[in-house]
Design a protein around this motif. Structure first.
Motif, PDB file in Angstrom:
ATOM      1  N   VAL A  32       0.802  -1.233   0.000  1.00 47.02           N
ATOM      2  CA  VAL A  32       0.000   0.000   0.000  1.00 47.02           C
ATOM      3  C   VAL A  32       0.831   1.276   0.000  1.00 47.02           C
ATOM      4  N   LEU A  33       2.148   1.169   0.030  1.00 46.45           N
ATOM      5  CA  LEU A  33       2.980   2.374   0.112  1.00 46.45           C
ATOM      6  C   LEU A  33       2.744   3.307  -1.075  1.00 46.45           C
ATOM      7  N   ASP A  34       2.805   2.797  -2.295  1.00 48.59           N
ATOM      8  CA  ASP A  34       2.633   3.659  -3.475  1.00 48.59           C
ATOM      9  C   ASP A  34       1.238   4.267  -3.536  1.00 48.59           C
ATOM     10  N   LYS A  35       0.237   3.492  -3.168  1.00 49.24           N
ATOM     11  CA  LYS A  35      -1.146   3.997  -3.187  1.00 49.24           C
ATOM     12  C   LYS A  35      -1.304   5.154  -2.188  1.00 49.24           C
ATOM     13  N   HIS A  36      -0.793   4.970  -0.978  1.00 49.72           N
ATOM     14  CA  HIS A  36      -0.904   6.040   0.021  1.00 49.72           C
ATOM     15  C   HIS A  36      -0.068   7.252  -0.374  1.00 49.72           C
ATOM     16  N   TRP A  37       1.093   7.022  -0.984  1.00 51.74           N
ATOM     17  CA  TRP A  37       1.945   8.141  -1.400  1.00 51.74           C
ATOM     18  C   TRP A  37       1.241   8.966  -2.483  1.00 51.74           C
ATOM     19  N   ASN A  38       0.623   8.308  -3.448  1.00 53.15           N
ATOM     20  CA  ASN A  38      -0.091   9.038  -4.498  1.00 53.15           C
ATOM     21  C   ASN A  38      -1.278   9.803  -3.932  1.00 53.15           C
ATOM     22  N   LYS A  39      -1.992   9.215  -2.981  1.00 54.44           N
ATOM     23  CA  LYS A  39      -3.115   9.927  -2.360  1.00 54.44           C
ATOM     24  C   LYS A  39      -2.620  11.100  -1.524  1.00 54.44           C
ATOM     25  N   PHE A  40      -1.457  10.957  -0.884  1.00 55.58           N
ATOM     26  CA  PHE A  40      -0.872  12.058  -0.132  1.00 55.58           C
ATOM     27  C   PHE A  40      -0.527  13.211  -1.072  1.00 55.58           C
ATOM     28  N   LEU A  41       0.110  12.902  -2.207  1.00 54.28           N
ATOM     29  CA  LEU A  41       0.466  13.946  -3.172  1.00 54.28           C
ATOM     30  C   LEU A  41      -0.778  14.607  -3.762  1.00 54.28           C
ATOM     31  N   LYS A  42      -1.828  13.827  -4.000  1.00 55.19           N
ATOM     32  CA  LYS A  42      -3.071  14.393  -4.513  1.00 55.19           C
ATOM     33  C   LYS A  42      -3.700  15.313  -3.476  1.00 55.19           C
ATOM     34  N   GLU A  54      -2.101  16.962  -1.256  1.00 51.73           N
ATOM     35  CA  GLU A  54      -1.267  18.170  -1.238  1.00 51.73           C
ATOM     36  C   GLU A  54      -1.644  19.111  -2.375  1.00 51.73           C
ATOM     37  N   SER A  55      -1.834  18.569  -3.565  1.00 51.69           N
ATOM     38  CA  SER A  55      -2.165  19.426  -4.706  1.00 51.69           C
ATOM     39  C   SER A  55      -3.551  20.056  -4.556  1.00 51.69           C
ATOM     40  N   LEU A  56      -4.464  19.362  -3.884  1.00 50.15           N
ATOM     41  CA  LEU A  56      -5.808  19.905  -3.651  1.00 50.15           C
ATOM     42  C   LEU A  56      -5.882  20.743  -2.383  1.00 50.15           C
ATOM     43  N   ASP A  73      -5.934  19.639   0.605  1.00 47.50           N
ATOM     44  CA  ASP A  73      -6.851  18.935   1.491  1.00 47.50           C
ATOM     45  C   ASP A  73      -6.090  18.595   2.781  1.00 47.50           C
ATOM     46  N   ILE A  74      -6.255  19.410   3.802  1.00 44.44           N
ATOM     47  CA  ILE A  74      -5.486  19.272   5.038  1.00 44.44           C
ATOM     48  C   ILE A  74      -5.811  17.958   5.747  1.00 44.44           C
ATOM     49  N   LYS A  75      -7.079  17.567   5.780  1.00 45.10           N
ATOM     50  CA  LYS A  75      -7.433  16.297   6.425  1.00 45.10           C
ATOM     51  C   LYS A  75      -6.826  15.114   5.686  1.00 45.10           C
ATOM     52  N   GLY A  76      -6.796  15.184   4.365  1.00 45.48           N
ATOM     53  CA  GLY A  76      -6.179  14.126   3.573  1.00 45.48           C
ATOM     54  C   GLY A  76      -4.679  14.075   3.788  1.00 45.48           C
ATOM     55  N   ILE A  77      -4.055  15.239   3.863  1.00 46.80           N
ATOM     56  CA  ILE A  77      -2.606  15.301   4.122  1.00 46.80           C
ATOM     57  C   ILE A  77      -2.298  14.682   5.473  1.00 46.80           C
ATOM     58  N   ALA A  78      -3.077  15.057   6.489  1.00 49.44           N
ATOM     59  CA  ALA A  78      -2.839  14.520   7.834  1.00 49.44           C
ATOM     60  C   ALA A  78      -3.094  13.012   7.877  1.00 49.44           C
ATOM     61  N   PHE A  79      -4.159  12.555   7.227  1.00 49.09           N
ATOM     62  CA  PHE A  79      -4.519  11.142   7.262  1.00 49.09           C
ATOM     63  C   PHE A  79      -3.489  10.279   6.535  1.00 49.09           C
TER      64      PHE A  79
END
Length: 121
Positions: A35-45, A47-49, A51-57
């Motif tokens: 799941v590392l790559d999946k979580h990393w891509n969601k973290f970067l997304k 960041e681009s949006l 989305d503070i809750k998404g960044i923290a999660f």
């Protein structure tokens, strides 16, 4: 005779318990790698949006992943440090990322060394 049966049962329980613990640890490591790559891509997304809750999660999920690279950790630290003044939700992520960096930068004791203690001289 009764003591030897109790000893054998105790040893079997200990061995089976050890095997089960190793199995669950192994499964956890495999899942972290998967799941590392999946979580990393969601973290970067996130960041681009912005989305503070998404960044923290997703940042928290990445920090606890055993396969996180130093470059990814550096990016998380930079992002958390730049946004923590405006968003207090990232304070926990900033502290966890700093602790993970300390974990990565720790000194391992070697034969003939001072036990991993940094010398000031």
């Amino acid at each position: 005779m009764d003591n030897s049966i109790s000893l054998i049962i105790a040893l079997i329980v200990i061995v089976v318990g050890g095997i089960l613990i190793q199995y669950f640890l192994w499964r956890d490591r495999i899942n972290d790698r998967r799941v590392l790559d999946k979580h990393w891509n969601k973290f970067l997304k996130s960041e681009s949006l912005n989305d503070i809750k998404g960044i923290a999660f997703y940042g928290d999920k990445l920090i606890w992943n055993k396969h996180l690279t130093k470059e990814q950790l550096k990016k998380i630290i930079e992002l958390a440090n730049s946004k923590v003044a405006r968003y207090s939700e990232l304070d926990k992520l900033k502290n966890n990322a700093y602790n993970k960096k300390l974990h990565y930068d720790r000194i391992f004791p070697r034969s003939g060394s001072s036990g991993g203690i940094k010398q000031s001289w």
